[in-house]
Design an enzyme around this catalytic site. Structure first.
Site, PDB file in Angstrom:
ATOM      1  N   VAL A 259      40.320  51.739  20.807  1.00  0.00           N
ATOM      2  CA  VAL A 259      41.196  50.559  20.301  1.00  0.00           C
ATOM      3  C   VAL A 259      42.797  51.138  20.128  1.00  0.00           C
ATOM      4  CG1 VAL A 259      39.583  49.424  18.914  1.00  0.00           C
ATOM      5  CG2 VAL A 259      40.731  51.393  17.877  1.00  0.00           C
TER       6      VAL A 259
ATOM      7  N   LYS B  91      34.241  59.286  21.761  1.00  0.00           N
ATOM      8  CA  LYS B  91      32.617  59.364  21.790  1.00  0.00           C
ATOM      9  C   LYS B  91      32.136  60.008  22.791  1.00  0.00           C
ATOM     10  CE  LYS B  91      32.959  54.825  18.889  1.00  0.00           C
ATOM     11  NZ  LYS B  91      33.004  53.416  18.903  1.00  0.00           N
TER      12      LYS B  91
ATOM     13  N   TYR C 128      32.418  48.403  25.158  1.00  0.00           N
ATOM     14  CA  TYR C 128      31.776  47.848  24.249  1.00  0.00           C
ATOM     15  C   TYR C 128      30.987  46.602  24.743  1.00  0.00           C
ATOM     16  CZ  TYR C 128      36.001  49.951  22.188  1.00  0.00           C
ATOM     17  OH  TYR C 128      37.063  50.927  21.860  1.00  0.00           O
TER      18      TYR C 128
ATOM     19  N   TYR D 243      35.021  62.637  11.977  1.00  0.00           N
ATOM     20  CA  TYR D 243      34.875  61.244  12.745  1.00  0.00           C
ATOM     21  C   TYR D 243      36.485  60.840  12.982  1.00  0.00           C
ATOM     22  CZ  TYR D 243      34.031  56.717  14.752  1.00  0.00           C
ATOM     23  OH  TYR D 243      34.303  55.325  15.519  1.00  0.00           O
TER      24      TYR D 243
ATOM     25  N   SER E  17      37.719  55.500  20.395  1.00  0.00           N
ATOM     26  CA  SER E  17      36.481  55.451  21.034  1.00  0.00           C
ATOM     27  C   SER E  17      36.166  56.185  22.246  1.00  0.00           C
ATOM     28  CB  SER E  17      35.910  54.139  21.135  1.00  0.00           C
ATOM     29  OG  SER E  17      35.530  53.566  19.885  1.00  0.00           O
TER      30      SER E  17
END
Ligand code: GLN
Length: 309
Positions: A263, A68, A245, A193, A65
């Site tokens: 993660v 992102k 998160y 992705y 992540s």
């Protein structure tokens, strides 16, 4: 890159490592389950080009992540904020990163922010390029420039492992496609992705990228403005409001710096105008953040008064 081992930092790493026994390595992406739960390393890259480290900072891991934020920066540069935020929102969710629930209950089909999986998938679907390999090539070039490291690449094994198993992400893509949030083919978006999430580097590279954000998009070594200032600011703000998160609020109170986790156990953080931090500690807490990484940041923030608030 020259990064000096630092005893004081090592002391905090040893202390933070104690909590790894309470964490678990991610296993829903099968290839990540092979990581060793008791690892912890940190690099701190200062705006003047000096760097301190502790633990095995040569170890490579996938961004997951953390990618992102980097994909968001690139897509904002390609399309501008107005177009991007037509398709993805700016609000935290309070839900886990892979939750599907608010896609139906709030603004049907439009994800709340680009740091949750649904929002990141939309951002990835917008990446410019006529083929999937051109798109990942553009993103890789951008990431290599940010880390000033030409050898950064995609870990094929992790990308493949996630591509084979990522059914909830596919479900979200189909749901959003139904609502006209993107037109691209779902399998193409998933291919890009999963490769984006599998971009691999070590904590030194990550600290350096954090430092680019600390300098509002300017590279500490080359002096090049790689990200326009207003876009770097948007990315940093998302790191504060949604970067950890559904633990972002507690993180802001306890630690108080812009940060983004993944993660695989990576955390990229920064203190504006001072330094970037790269952490790798694969054992995760129940929200999916590096358990020892957070403990380490807590110790550093307490001892060096890092909070920006
Ligand atoms: N590739 C991961 C996923 O989509 C990234 C999630 C994360 O790091 N939180 O599930």
């Amino acid at each position: 890159m020259n990064c000096r081992h630092n005893d004081e930092l090592e002391h905090f790493v040893t202390e933070a490592k104690k909590v790894t026994v309470k964490g678990k390595v991610a296993s829903y992406i099968p290839a990540l389950a092979e990581q060793s739960g008791d690892d912890l390393s940190v690099a701190v890259y200062y705006t003047d080009g000096t760097c301190l480290s502790a633990g095995d900072v040569k170890e490579v891991f996938t961004l997951q992540s953390i990618s992102k934020v980097l994909a968001l920066a690139l897509v904002l540069m390609e399309h501008g904020p107005e177009k991007v935020f037509h398709f993805v929102g700016k609000e935290p969710t309070g839900d886990p990163f892979n939750s599907i629930i608010k896609l139906e209950t709030v603004n049907p089909g439009k994800p709340l922010n680009p740091m949750i999986n649904a929002g990141a998938l939309v951002v990835t679907s917008m990446m410019k390029g006529s083929t999937s390999s051109e798109r990942i090539g553009r993103l890789l070039e951008f990431v290599r420039a940010l880390a000033n490291n030409r050898s950064i690449s995609v870990c094929k094994k992790v990308a493949e492992s996630e591509f084979q198993t990522s059914m909830v992400n596919r479900a979200m893509c189909y749901y959003m496609k139904e609502h006209g949030i993107f037109q691209a083919e779902v399998e193409d978006v998933m291919d890009l992705y999963t490769k984006q999430c599998a971009i691999e580097m070590n904590s030194l590279d990550l600290a350096k990228i954090g430092c680019v954000f600390a300098l509002n998009g300017k590279h500490p070594e080359t002096g090049e403005q790689l990200i326009p200032k207003d876009i770097a600011r948007i990315c940093k703000t998302f790191m504060v409001t949604c970067g950890m998160y559904n633990a972002s609020g507690e993180f802001a109170i306890k630690i108080g710096i812009p940060a983004k986790s993944g993660v695989s156990g990576g955390i990229m953080g920064l203190v504006p105008y001072s330094f970037g931090i790269g952490i790798f500690g694969p054992a995760l807490d129940e929200k999916g953040n590096s358990i020892a990484g957070i403990r380490l940041l807590e110790l550093l923030s307490e001892n060096y008064s890092l909070s920006i608030f």
